[in-house]
Design a protein around this motif. Structure first.
Motif, PDB file in Angstrom:
ATOM      1  N   ASN A  53      44.797  42.570  47.279  1.00  0.00           N
ATOM      2  CA  ASN A  53      44.717  41.452  46.065  1.00  0.00           C
ATOM      3  C   ASN A  53      46.285  40.806  45.797  1.00  0.00           C
ATOM      4  O   ASN A  53      46.089  40.387  44.489  1.00  0.00           O
ATOM      5  N   ALA A  54      47.281  41.009  46.388  1.00  0.00           N
ATOM      6  CA  ALA A  54      48.382  40.636  46.266  1.00  0.00           C
ATOM      7  C   ALA A  54      48.541  39.083  46.391  1.00  0.00           C
ATOM      8  O   ALA A  54      47.923  38.604  47.293  1.00  0.00           O
ATOM      9  N   VAL A  55      49.317  38.345  45.634  1.00  0.00           N
ATOM     10  CA  VAL A  55      49.992  37.159  45.827  1.00  0.00           C
ATOM     11  C   VAL A  55      51.156  37.332  46.648  1.00  0.00           C
ATOM     12  O   VAL A  55      52.134  37.824  46.180  1.00  0.00           O
ATOM     13  N   THR A  56      51.300  36.888  48.055  1.00  0.00           N
ATOM     14  CA  THR A  56      52.269  37.289  48.852  1.00  0.00           C
ATOM     15  C   THR A  56      53.598  36.337  48.800  1.00  0.00           C
ATOM     16  O   THR A  56      54.635  36.814  48.563  1.00  0.00           O
ATOM     17  N   ALA A  57      53.250  35.098  48.593  1.00  0.00           N
ATOM     18  CA  ALA A  57      54.208  34.076  48.387  1.00  0.00           C
ATOM     19  C   ALA A  57      53.799  32.801  47.538  1.00  0.00           C
ATOM     20  O   ALA A  57      52.652  32.442  47.994  1.00  0.00           O
ATOM     21  N   TYR A  58      54.351  32.152  46.837  1.00  0.00           N
ATOM     22  CA  TYR A  58      54.082  31.186  46.034  1.00  0.00           C
ATOM     23  C   TYR A  58      55.225  30.097  45.873  1.00  0.00           C
ATOM     24  O   TYR A  58      56.152  30.603  45.416  1.00  0.00           O
ATOM     25  N   GLU A  59      55.194  29.134  46.639  1.00  0.00           N
ATOM     26  CA  GLU A  59      56.248  28.182  46.460  1.00  0.00           C
ATOM     27  C   GLU A  59      55.755  26.667  45.974  1.00  0.00           C
ATOM     28  O   GLU A  59      55.183  25.897  46.689  1.00  0.00           O
ATOM     29  N   PRO A  60      55.939  26.573  44.792  1.00  0.00           N
ATOM     30  CA  PRO A  60      55.356  25.394  43.998  1.00  0.00           C
ATOM     31  C   PRO A  60      55.974  24.343  44.422  1.00  0.00           C
ATOM     32  O   PRO A  60      55.068  23.185  44.659  1.00  0.00           O
ATOM     33  N   LEU A  63      54.269  23.238  47.801  1.00  0.00           N
ATOM     34  CA  LEU A  63      52.663  23.102  47.512  1.00  0.00           C
ATOM     35  C   LEU A  63      51.870  24.047  48.359  1.00  0.00           C
ATOM     36  O   LEU A  63      50.910  23.569  48.903  1.00  0.00           O
ATOM     37  N   ILE A  64      52.551  25.436  48.447  1.00  0.00           N
ATOM     38  CA  ILE A  64      51.704  26.210  49.248  1.00  0.00           C
ATOM     39  C   ILE A  64      51.859  27.635  48.381  1.00  0.00           C
ATOM     40  O   ILE A  64      52.647  27.858  47.897  1.00  0.00           O
ATOM     41  N   ILE A  65      50.675  28.362  48.764  1.00  0.00           N
ATOM     42  CA  ILE A  65      50.440  29.651  48.379  1.00  0.00           C
ATOM     43  C   ILE A  65      49.920  30.503  49.395  1.00  0.00           C
ATOM     44  O   ILE A  65      48.963  30.259  50.165  1.00  0.00           O
ATOM     45  N   THR A  66      50.527  31.718  49.407  1.00  0.00           N
ATOM     46  CA  THR A  66      50.146  32.974  50.436  1.00  0.00           C
ATOM     47  C   THR A  66      49.666  33.995  49.654  1.00  0.00           C
ATOM     48  O   THR A  66      50.350  34.577  48.831  1.00  0.00           O
ATOM     49  N   LEU A  67      48.406  34.460  50.040  1.00  0.00           N
ATOM     50  CA  LEU A  67      47.748  35.623  49.419  1.00  0.00           C
ATOM     51  C   LEU A  67      46.737  36.380  49.697  1.00  0.00           C
ATOM     52  O   LEU A  67      46.369  35.973  50.919  1.00  0.00           O
ATOM     53  N   GLN A  68      46.622  37.607  49.739  1.00  0.00           N
ATOM     54  CA  GLN A  68      45.609  38.532  50.177  1.00  0.00           C
ATOM     55  C   GLN A  68      44.266  38.055  49.994  1.00  0.00           C
ATOM     56  O   GLN A  68      44.007  37.494  49.045  1.00  0.00           O
ATOM     57  N   GLY A  99      24.231  34.467  38.065  1.00  0.00           N
ATOM     58  CA  GLY A  99      23.883  35.375  37.093  1.00  0.00           C
ATOM     59  C   GLY A  99      24.794  36.590  37.336  1.00  0.00           C
ATOM     60  O   GLY A  99      24.585  37.682  37.040  1.00  0.00           O
ATOM     61  N   THR A 100      26.091  36.378  38.004  1.00  0.00           N
ATOM     62  CA  THR A 100      26.927  37.485  38.400  1.00  0.00           C
ATOM     63  C   THR A 100      28.324  37.292  37.600  1.00  0.00           C
ATOM     64  O   THR A 100      28.460  36.366  37.110  1.00  0.00           O
ATOM     65  N   PRO A 101      28.915  38.432  37.344  1.00  0.00           N
ATOM     66  CA  PRO A 101      30.313  38.367  36.790  1.00  0.00           C
ATOM     67  C   PRO A 101      31.121  37.473  37.616  1.00  0.00           C
ATOM     68  O   PRO A 101      31.020  37.099  38.860  1.00  0.00           O
ATOM     69  N   ALA A 102      32.312  36.681  36.725  1.00  0.00           N
ATOM     70  CA  ALA A 102      32.982  35.717  37.359  1.00  0.00           C
ATOM     71  C   ALA A 102      34.152  36.616  38.023  1.00  0.00           C
ATOM     72  O   ALA A 102      35.422  36.518  37.673  1.00  0.00           O
ATOM     73  N   THR A 103      33.863  37.219  38.931  1.00  0.00           N
ATOM     74  CA  THR A 103      34.879  38.086  39.806  1.00  0.00           C
ATOM     75  C   THR A 103      35.041  37.729  41.225  1.00  0.00           C
ATOM     76  O   THR A 103      35.657  38.444  42.148  1.00  0.00           O
ATOM     77  N   GLY A 104      34.947  36.274  41.552  1.00  0.00           N
ATOM     78  CA  GLY A 104      35.054  35.761  42.836  1.00  0.00           C
ATOM     79  C   GLY A 104      36.539  36.065  43.371  1.00  0.00           C
ATOM     80  O   GLY A 104      37.478  36.211  42.722  1.00  0.00           O
ATOM     81  N   THR A 105      36.567  36.221  44.864  1.00  0.00           N
ATOM     82  CA  THR A 105      37.861  36.297  45.292  1.00  0.00           C
ATOM     83  C   THR A 105      38.215  35.132  46.169  1.00  0.00           C
ATOM     84  O   THR A 105      37.293  34.153  46.550  1.00  0.00           O
ATOM     85  N   ILE A 106      39.704  35.029  46.668  1.00  0.00           N
ATOM     86  CA  ILE A 106      39.922  33.914  47.748  1.00  0.00           C
ATOM     87  C   ILE A 106      39.387  33.952  48.790  1.00  0.00           C
ATOM     88  O   ILE A 106      38.800  33.102  49.544  1.00  0.00           O
ATOM     89  N   GLY A 107      38.963  35.422  49.385  1.00  0.00           N
ATOM     90  CA  GLY A 107      38.381  35.342  50.619  1.00  0.00           C
ATOM     91  C   GLY A 107      36.904  34.948  50.437  1.00  0.00           C
ATOM     92  O   GLY A 107      36.543  34.133  51.357  1.00  0.00           O
TER      93      GLY A 107
END
Length: 413
Positions: A53-60, A63-68, A99-107
């Motif tokens: 669940n880590a954010v590996t790199a974010y370069e605003p 304009l790119i973000i790399t995450l698990q 009707g589920t918890p708002a726990t969505g992931t990037i994947g």
């Protein structure tokens, strides 16, 4: 239920290889918020990637973000929002609908591939996915794409992962494009149009030079009164028909274009204007289909997502609602129809599919009870040639059908 929580890509490889050796298919989950979409899977072994669940790199500035892949979507959206950035495709939050918890992931966001109202202008999830690290059904890690927008060497395999519902690989890390948030948004509202007239108004707006970023129509409905996010604009009692058109950009430009668009649309009626926070709330309600929320009046009804040519949308939606007694909402200028239909053992699948097929569209059953999903194809049956090609692609990633076996088709395993 045997749940295997992994800590890194190496763990994923080991779990998949063990599954191949024991011929035990795996269900892949982050937090499991979308498990209710698709068919029940032919397994009792779960591969849980929520710890990735880590954010590996974010370069605003780049304009790119790399995450698990297990990174919580809500946290990522808050992170990029703090830099005044967004995912331009407006990922749908399926939690209210299911009707589920708002726990969505990037994947989960990528695997589902569900884009919101700005899809017609910004493209879909796949268009913003620059690269991915994943583990195939061979138990091997692979990398596809890269961290720059112009990375087009070889096959763009990462595009296949968007909308694959976890049947091709287990994503471990992804790189996505982010975009600056617009300074302002203005939404024009037309009231009281029937579906066909609204379709014409949306087409006129989208065909204009005023850079409309979203166009939706909510027909008159007895069911929708008081729906969250629509209270301020829907009127009292029975919800009247609303046709809504969004313009975004720097404040002066958005205001000027809204004035010009209002003049263009004058033959359809006098348009009223809502701005910024009120506009954003309205489009969130449309994006997440809040009028059909599980907690609302239609919470027990099956919900279909029908994609079709925009020009055919109004006729298809009107006919379907009339035949079934259901309720519909149009997005993408008529190219996307959300249909909540009265409960029935087959969820009205024959009627929905017949109407979609007649215009070259396709329909997915997004919400239905498990017993209904056992009897009905959740995903639109493909033409034989396309189905054969899809199966060859799938088999090239996962020959033993270890990953999410049976999710996409009732006939599998």
């Amino acid at each position: 239920m045997d749940t295997l929580k992994v800590r890194d890509a190496k763990d994923v490889e080991e779990v998949v290889r063990a599954a191949i050796a024991s011929e035990q298919p795996l269900e892949i989950i982050g937090h499991g918020g979308k498990r209710g979409i698709g068919h029940a899977m032919a397994t009792n072994a779960v591969l849980d990637v929520s710890a990735l669940n880590a954010v590996t790199a974010y370069e605003p500035n780049e304009l790119i973000i790399t995450l698990q892949a297990g990174a919580p979507l809500a946290d990522v959206l808050a992170l990029i929002d703090a830099k005044n950035q967004q995912f331009a495709f407006e990922p749908v939050n399926t939690a209210p609908l299911l009707g589920t918890p708002a726990t969505g992931t990037i994947g989960g966001m990528i695997a589902a591939g569900l884009a919101g109202p700005r899809r017609i202008r910004a493209g879909g999830v796949r268009d913003h996915l620059l690269g991915a690290h994943a583990v195939s059904g061979f138990g091997d890690s692979f990398k596809t794409g890269g961290k720059v927008v112009k990375n087009v060497t070889g096959y763009d395999l990462c595009k296949l992962l968007a909308g694959s519902w976890g049947t091709l690989s287990v994503m471990t890390e992804v790189t996505l494009k982010v975009m600056p948030k617009p300074e302002a948004e203005r939404t024009l509202l037309l009231r009281g149009l029937d579906d066909a007239t609204a379709n014409k108004a949306m087409n006129a707006a989208l065909g204009s030079p005023f850079d409309v970023s979203a166009a939706a129509h909510l027909p008159k409905s007895a069911f929708r009164a008081g729906a969250e996010g629509l209270n301020d604009v829907a009127g009292e009692g029975e919800a009247e028909a609303l046709t809504v058109l969004r313009l975004e950009g720097i404040t002066a430009s958005a205001a000027h274009r809204a004035g010009s668009l209002r003049e263009l649309l004058a033959p359809f009626g006098a348009a009223t204007l809502i701005e910024d926070a009120a506009s954003a709330g309205l489009w969130t309600a449309i994006r997440d289909v809040l009028p059909f929320a599980a907690s609302g009046a239609l919470g027990a009804w099956p919900v279909w997502r029908i994609v079709c040519p925009p020009a055919s949308g109004a006729a298809l939606g009107t006919q379907l609602a009339r035949e079934t007694g259901g309720d519909v909402i149009y997005d993408w200028g008529g190219g996307l129809i959300w249909a909540a239909l009265p409960p029935k053992p087959d969820a009205h699948a024959p009627a929905v599919r017949a109407h979609a097929n007649a215009v070259g569209g396709h329909a997915t059953l997004i919400r239905a009870a498990e017993d209904v999903r056992r009897e009905v194809d959740v995903f639109h049956p493909q033409a034989p040639g396309i189905a054969a090609l899809s199966e060859r692609v799938r088999a090239s990633f996962d020959p033993k059908t270890i990953l999410n076996r049976g999710r996409l088709t009732r006939s599998a395993g």
